[in-house]
Design an enzyme around this catalytic site. Structure first.
Site, PDB file in Angstrom:
ATOM      1  N   ASP A   1       0.812  -1.220   0.000  1.00 22.55           N
ATOM      2  CA  ASP A   1       0.000   0.000   0.000  1.00 22.55           C
ATOM      3  C   ASP A   1       0.842   1.266   0.000  1.00 22.55           C
ATOM      4  O   ASP A   1       0.317   2.362  -0.214  1.00 22.55           O
ATOM      5  CB  ASP A   1      -0.869   0.037   1.266  1.00 22.55           C
ATOM      6  CG  ASP A   1      -2.132  -0.784   1.119  1.00 22.55           C
ATOM      7  OD1 ASP A   1      -2.616  -0.926  -0.011  1.00 22.55           O
ATOM      8  OD2 ASP A   1      -2.616  -1.286   2.145  1.00 22.55           O
TER       9      ASP A   1
HETATM   10  C1  BGC Z   1       0.526   1.208   6.314  1.00 22.35           C
HETATM   11  C2  BGC Z   1       0.143  -0.008   5.527  1.00 22.35           C
HETATM   12  C3  BGC Z   1      -1.353  -0.076   5.380  1.00 22.35           C
HETATM   13  C4  BGC Z   1      -1.864   1.232   4.812  1.00 22.35           C
HETATM   14  C5  BGC Z   1      -3.353   1.253   4.639  1.00 22.35           C
HETATM   15  C6  BGC Z   1      -0.086   2.437   5.735  1.00 22.35           C
HETATM   16  O1  BGC Z   1       0.199   3.532   6.550  1.00 22.35           O
HETATM   17  O2  BGC Z   1       1.931   1.327   6.368  1.00 22.35           O
HETATM   18  O3  BGC Z   1       0.640  -1.178   6.134  1.00 22.35           O
HETATM   19  O4  BGC Z   1      -1.706  -1.142   4.554  1.00 22.35           O
HETATM   20  O5  BGC Z   1      -1.463   2.297   5.632  1.00 22.35           O
HETATM   21  O6  BGC Z   1      -4.036   1.343   5.831  1.00 22.35           O
HETATM   22  C1  NOJ Z   2      -1.550  -3.824   5.476  1.00 19.74           C
HETATM   23  C2  NOJ Z   2      -2.751  -3.893   4.598  1.00 19.74           C
HETATM   24  O1  NOJ Z   2      -3.855  -4.358   5.317  1.00 19.74           O
HETATM   25  C3  NOJ Z   2      -2.519  -4.786   3.414  1.00 19.74           C
HETATM   26  O2  NOJ Z   2      -3.627  -4.752   2.563  1.00 19.74           O
HETATM   27  C4  NOJ Z   2      -1.266  -4.402   2.706  1.00 19.74           C
HETATM   28  O3  NOJ Z   2      -1.090  -5.309   1.658  1.00 19.74           O
HETATM   29  C5  NOJ Z   2      -0.077  -4.383   3.635  1.00 19.74           C
HETATM   30  N1  NOJ Z   2      -0.351  -3.544   4.746  1.00 19.74           N
HETATM   31  C6  NOJ Z   2       1.192  -3.928   2.965  1.00 19.74           C
HETATM   32  O4  NOJ Z   2       1.158  -2.570   2.680  1.00 19.74           O
END
Ligand code: BGC
Ligand code: NOJ
Length: 813
Positions: A487
Site C-alpha cells: 500500500d
Molecule cells: C501502512 C500499511 C497499510 C496502509 C493502509 C499504511 O500507513 O503502512 O501497512 O496497509 O497504511 O491502511
Molecule cells: C496492510 C494492509 O492491510 C494490506 O492490505 C497491505 O497489503 C499491507 N499492509 C502492505 O502494505
C-alpha cells in the site's frame, strides 16, 4: 546468568496462554465472539465490545492512545475494608497476592487474589448470542467472614465510535439510560432512528447503581480511584446526557470457604420499527428479558461455555499434526488456526493497533484471510467470497474496502489498487479445492452491489483476470495503479502536501509508466490457477486464452523484470527501475522475489534459485527477512509512503511478516527444505517466544504484522499484532507447503518440503466427508514423494483421490 524476565507461558493441554504478570510489555489481548457480537479484551480486562461493525455499532467506549496505556474496559472493583482491588490488577493497580490471565479459544479468564479473597472472571461470548458473559466467582479463602462491596463498571459508547470521539457539542446532550431491577439499559438515540439498545445486567439483587460517569468516577478522579468506590457508597445516579455508564453495587458476605457466582451480561438488542417501545419513552425490553433468561444461572452459563469449547474442539479437529515438536504442534494445531479465525472475522478493522474506525474489510486482505479459514467453516467462506465479489466494478476493478455492516464498497478509499482483482481468484480457488463446490461459480453476483447488474461469479473471475491484461504498461507488465499489495509504494501519488493521504491521492497517473513485478508474479500464480479451473469446468477456450496471457506475462518478466541476481520490484512513473542493483537505496525488494519464485518464472534459467539466494544474502537477518534493502534514508517524491517511514519500520525495510511466507513457499517449490524451515522458524511465535517477552513485546501467541528490521533503531521490536495477513500465510505455508497436505479438486495432494532433520509425523485431516490419517516418513529427504500407500494399497502419483469415510495413508519420501 541472569534469568530473562517472563510474563507468561503456553498451556497446550487447555489451549491457553497463561499470563502471570499483569505488567506485560504491551497489552496482551484476546478476542471474544465468533459472529456478530465481538469483544477485545486485554490481560487486565481492558478493551471494548461491538456488534458486527467496530465503527458503527460500538457498544462500549475505549480510548486508544491513552495515558496510561489500555485504560477503559470491564472493571470489577472489590472493596474489602479499606482495600480496593481489581481481579485484573488494573485500573487500581493494588498489588495482588496472585494474578493470572488465561487467554483461550474465544474466552479469557482473569483471576486475582487479595487478602484471602479470590475473584475469578470468565469472559466469553456464547455461540449465536449477542452478549458478553462475565461470570465472576468470589471465594473466601480466609478464616474470617468477609463483608465485601462489589462494584461493576462499563462505559457506554454513543454507538458511532468515530463521532463518539469528536462531536461533543452533540454527544454531551444525547445520552439516555433506563434502570430496571438489576439491569441498566443504554438507549442513546433510540428515541430517533436507532432500533437497537444495549444493557448490562447481573443475576443478583443489587443494593445500588450508577449510570452517570462523573458521579461515579468524580470529575477529578480516575478509573483507578472512582469516588463512589472509594467512599463505598453508590449514588444511584441517572444519566441525562454527558457520559452514561453502567455500574452495579452489590454487598457480598462470604463465610470462610464460601464461594459465590455472579453472572454479568453485556447485551445488545435490535427491535422492529413498530415494536420499539412498550410505553411512550420506554424501550421494549422483551428481547432483553428473553436473552437474560437464557443465561441467568451458573448452570446455564457453564453449559453455554461448554458449547463454545466443543465448537473449538470441532474446528481444531479438522487439521491436526503430531510431529513430536511441541513448539510446532501448538502453532499449527492451536494458535495459528485461531489467529486465522480472528483475522477472517475482523480483517484489519479492530485491534490495539487498528482503531476500528479507520478501515472496513479489505478486498485483498479478506481474500487472503479466507485461505487460512476456509477449512474451518466453508459456508462462511462462501458467503464472504460473494460479499467481496459484490463490491467489484464491471471492468474488474474493485473497491479496496467495504463496510461489514452494509457490505457496501467504501467510497472514502475507493479503488485503483491493481493487485486487488487477482485475489478474488486466489480466494475462490481455495474455496473450491477445499469443498469441491463448483456451484459457487454459477452464483449470480452484482457489481458494486447494484441490483440488476448480476453476472455469475465465474464472470467476476474472468473480468478480474482481464483487468490485469487490459492495464499493462510499456514493458507489458501490469500497471500498478495506486499501489499493489504494498500500500505504500505509491508511484502515481507525487505528494508534497502532508494533508494528503498516500492511500487515496493520485496527483498524476495520466501517462504513467509505473508497473509492478509483484502483480506480474501474482498474475502468473493466480492465472495458472484460473487456467486449471477453466479446464476443470470444461471451458477449454477460456483456458487457452488465459494460458497465452500467462505465458506472455512470464516472458515479460524474464525480459524486463530480471536484474541479474533478483527480480526487479517495479518501474516508476517515468519508467525507471525500482529494486535494482542500479538504485542507490532499496536495491532489492521481497514482494517480487516471493511472487516470481512462487510463479517459478525463469526457474529453468536459474532465476528462481538466484532470487532465493539473494533473499538470504540481502534480506535475511536475525528476526526474519526485511521488505527491502538497504532501507530508504530519505523521502522520495515519486515513491510515496514507503519512503516516509524511518529506516527499518513498516514498509521501509521492516520485517513485514506477511511476505516472508511468500519466499518460504518459493523455497518449498524449489525443494529447498532446509532454507524454507529456517526462514519459517524465525517468525514462528512459539519458536521465538523468549524474544517476545522483552524485545518483540507483543503477544507471543500470535504473529504480528511487523518486526523492526535490521536498519531500525531497535531491531526486533514487534508491532501491529493479531490482524495481519501473516496469519493466513503462515497457515497456508506450513499446512500445505511444509507439511505438504494440499487440498485439490479431486483429492489431497501430498507434497511436503522439510528440513533434513525432520522425523516422521502424522496429520489428521478432515476433508469434505472424509477423514484422513496421513503419516509421512521423510527419511532425511527435503522434497519428493516416493510412494503413497492408501488403505494398504500403493497409488500412482501424489494425489489421494477423495472418497468419503476413514482412510489411512502412509507416505514415503
Ligand atoms: C501502512 C500499511 C497499510 C496502509 C493502509 C499504511 O500507513 O503502512 O501497512 O496497509 O497504511 O491502511
Ligand atoms: C496492510 C494492509 O492491510 C494490506 O492490505 C497491505 O497489503 C499491507 N499492509 C502492505 O502494505
Amino acid at each position: 546468568m541472569e534469568q530473562q524476565k517472563r510474563y507468561g507461558h503456553f498451556d497446550d493441554q487447555h489451549r491457553e496462554y497463561v499470563i502471570t504478570d499483569p505488567q506485560t510489555p504491551w497489552p496482551w489481548i484476546n478476542y471474544l465472539g465468533n459472529e456478530d457480537f465481538f469483544s477485545l479484551i486485554s490481560n487486565t480486562a481492558g478493551g471494548y465490545s461491538f456488534y458486527k461493525d467496530a465503527k458503527f455499532r460500538r457498544i462500549t467506549r475505549y480510548r486508544y492512545n491513552n495515558v496510561p496505556m489500555d485504560n477503559g474496559g470491564r472493571y470489577f472493583y472489590v472493596k474489602d475494608g479499606d482495600t480496593v482491588w481489581n481481579p485484573g490488577w488494573k485500573p487500581c493497580k493494588t498489588p495482588l497476592d496472585f494474578y493470572e490471565c488465561r487467554h483461550g479459544m474465544s474466552y479469557t479468564r482473569i483471576t486475582g487474589r487479595k487478602n484471602g479473597v479470590e475473584a475469578s472472571v470468565l469472559f466469553f461470548v456464547p455461540l449465536k448470542k449477542w452478549c458478553e458473559v462475565q461470570k465472576l466467582t468470589l471465594t473466601n479463602n480466609s478464616s474470617e467472614t468477609k463483608q465485601l462491596k462489589l462494584f461493576s463498571f462499563e462505559e457506554w459508547c454513543l454507538w458511532n465510535a468515530a463521532t463518539d470521539m469528536e462531536n461533543f457539542q452533540r454527544n454531551f446532550s444525547t445520552g439516555e439510560v433506563e434502570i430496571e431491577g438489576s439491569t441498566i439499559y443504554h438507549k442513546t438515540e433510540y428515541r430517533e432512528r436507532r432500533n437497537h439498545y444495549a444493557f448490562y445486567h447481573v443475576n443478583a439483587e443489587i443494593q445500588g447503581f450508577d449510570t452517570d460517569r462523573e458521579t461515579f468516577v468524580g470529575l477529578y478522579n480516575e478509573f483507578a480511584d472512582p469516588q463512589v468506590v472509594m467512599e463505598g457508597k453508590p449514588r444511584n445516579s441517572h444519566a441525562h446526557g454527558w457520559s452514561p455508564i453502567a455500574s452495579h453495587y452489590i454487598e457480598v458476605t462470604l463465610q470462610p470457604g464460601e464461594q459465590k457466582d455472579f453472572v454479568f451480561l453485556l447485551g445488545y438488542i435490535e427491535n422492529e420499527q413498530d415494536e420499539k417501545f412498550e410505553a411512550p419513552q420506554v424501550i421494549n425490553k422483551k428481547k432483553a428479558h428473553a436473552l437474560i433468561a437464557e443465561l441467568d444461572t451458573t448452570a446455564k452459563v457453564d453449559k453455554a461455555f461448554a458449547e463454545l469449547c466443543e465448537y473449538w474442539d470441532a474446528l481444531l479437529n479438522i487439521y491436526k499434526v503430531r510431529t513430536g515438536n511441541d513448539k510446532l504442534d501448538r502453532m499449527v494445531n492451536i494458535w495459528n488456526q485461531y489467529q486465522c479465525m480472528v483475522t477472517f472475522n475482523f480483517s484489519r478493522s479492530a485491534s490495539f493497533f487498528e482503531s476500528g474506525v479507520g478501515r472496513g474489510m479489505g478486498f485483498r486482505d479478506s481474500n487472503q484471510d479466507l485461505v487460512g479459514f476456509v477449512h474451518q467453516i466453508p459456508p462462511r467462506a462462501r458467503q464472504r467470497i460473494i460479499d467481496i465479489a459484490s463490491t467489484q466494478f464491471p471492468d474488474g476493478g474493485c473497491y479496496h474496502q467495504y463496510q461489514p455492516l452494509t457490505k457496501r464498497g467504501n467510497n472514502d478509499i475507493g479503488g485503483g489498487f491493481n493487485d486487488d482483482p487477482c485475489w478474488l481468484i486466489f480466494g475462490t480457488v481455495a474455496y473450491i479445492k477445499e469443498t469441491g463446490d463448483f456451484s459457487i461459480l454459477d452464483e449470480m453476483v452484482p457489481f458494486d452491489n447494484q441490483p440488476g447488474s448480476e453476472v455469475t461469479l465465474f464472470e467476476h473471475l474472468k473480468v478480474s483476470m482481464d483487468h490485469v491484461i487490459k492495464n499493462l504498461g510499456p514493458h507489458m507488465l501490469p500497471l500498478i495503479g495506486r499501489a499493489d499489495w504494498n500500500d505504500c509504494l505509491n508511484l502515481n501519488c507525487f505528494s508534497w502536501d502532508p494533508n494528503e493521504s498516500f492511500q487515496t491521492t493520485e496527483n498524476v497517473s495520466e501517462g504513467t509508466k509505473a508497473e509492478s513485478l509483484m502483480i506480474a508474479g501474482l498474475f502468473v500464480v493466480t492465472g495458472k490457477d484460473y487456467v486449471a479451473l477453466c479446464k476443470k469446468i470444461g471451458n477449454d477456450a477460456e483456458a487457452a486464452r488465459m494460458q497465452q496471457a500467462v505465458d506472455a506475462m512470464t516472458d515479460a518478466v524474464k525480459k524486463h523484470g530480471w536484474d541479474g541476481e533478483w527480480y526487479l520490484r517495479a518501474y516508476d512513473f517515468y519508467g525507471n527501475k525500482i529494486g535494482s542493483n542500479e538504485c542507490d537505496e532499496a536495491k532489492i525488494f521481497i514482494e517480487s522475489q516471493g511472487w516470481c519464485t512462487m510463479a517459478e518464472i525463469g526457474a529453468e534459467d536459474g532465476m528462481v534459485a538466484k532470487s532465493l539466494d539473494s533473499c538470504k544474502k540481502y534480506l535475511e537477518c536475525e528476526h526474519g527477512m526485511v521488505l527491502n534493502n538497504p532501507a530508504f534514508t530519505k523521502y522520495i517524491y515519486e515513491y510515496g509512503e514507503i519512503s516516509s517511514y524511518p529506516e527499518g519500520y513498516k514498509e521501509n525495510a521492516g520485517i513485514f511478516c506477511h511476505n516472508n511466507p511468500w519466499v518460504i513457499i518459493g523455497e518449498c517449490l524449489a525443494g529447498r527444505g532446509n532454507d524454507a524451515w529456517s526462514h519459517y522458524a524465525k517468525i514462528l511465535p512459539s519458536y521465538v517466544e523468549e524474544k517476545y517477552q522483552t524485545l518483540h513485546k507483543v503477544e507471543p501467541y500470535v504473529n504480528c504484522q511487523m518486526v523492526a528490521g535490521k536498519d531500525a533503531f531497535k531491531p526486533g521490536e514487534g508491532k501491529n499484532s493479531w490482524l495481519t495477513g501473516t496469519a493466513a500465510w503462515m497457515w497456508y505455508t506450513v499446512s500445505e507447503f511444509i507439511l505438504g497436505i494440499k487440498p485439490d479438486y479431486d483429492g489431497i495432494r501430498i507434497d511436503p518440503c522439510l528440513p533434513e532433520t525432520a522425523t516422521d509425523y502424522t496429520v489428521q485431516r478432515r476433508f469434505r466427508d472424509a477423514d484422513y490419517e496421513i503419516t509421512i516418513h521423510p527419511n532425511g529427504q527435503q522434497k519428493g514423494v516416493k510412494q503413497i500407500v492408501l488403505d494398504g494399497s500403493p497409488i500412482e502419483g501424489n494425489v489421494i483421490p477423495y472418497s468419503a469415510g476413514k482412510h489411512m495413508v502412509e507416505v514415503t519420501m
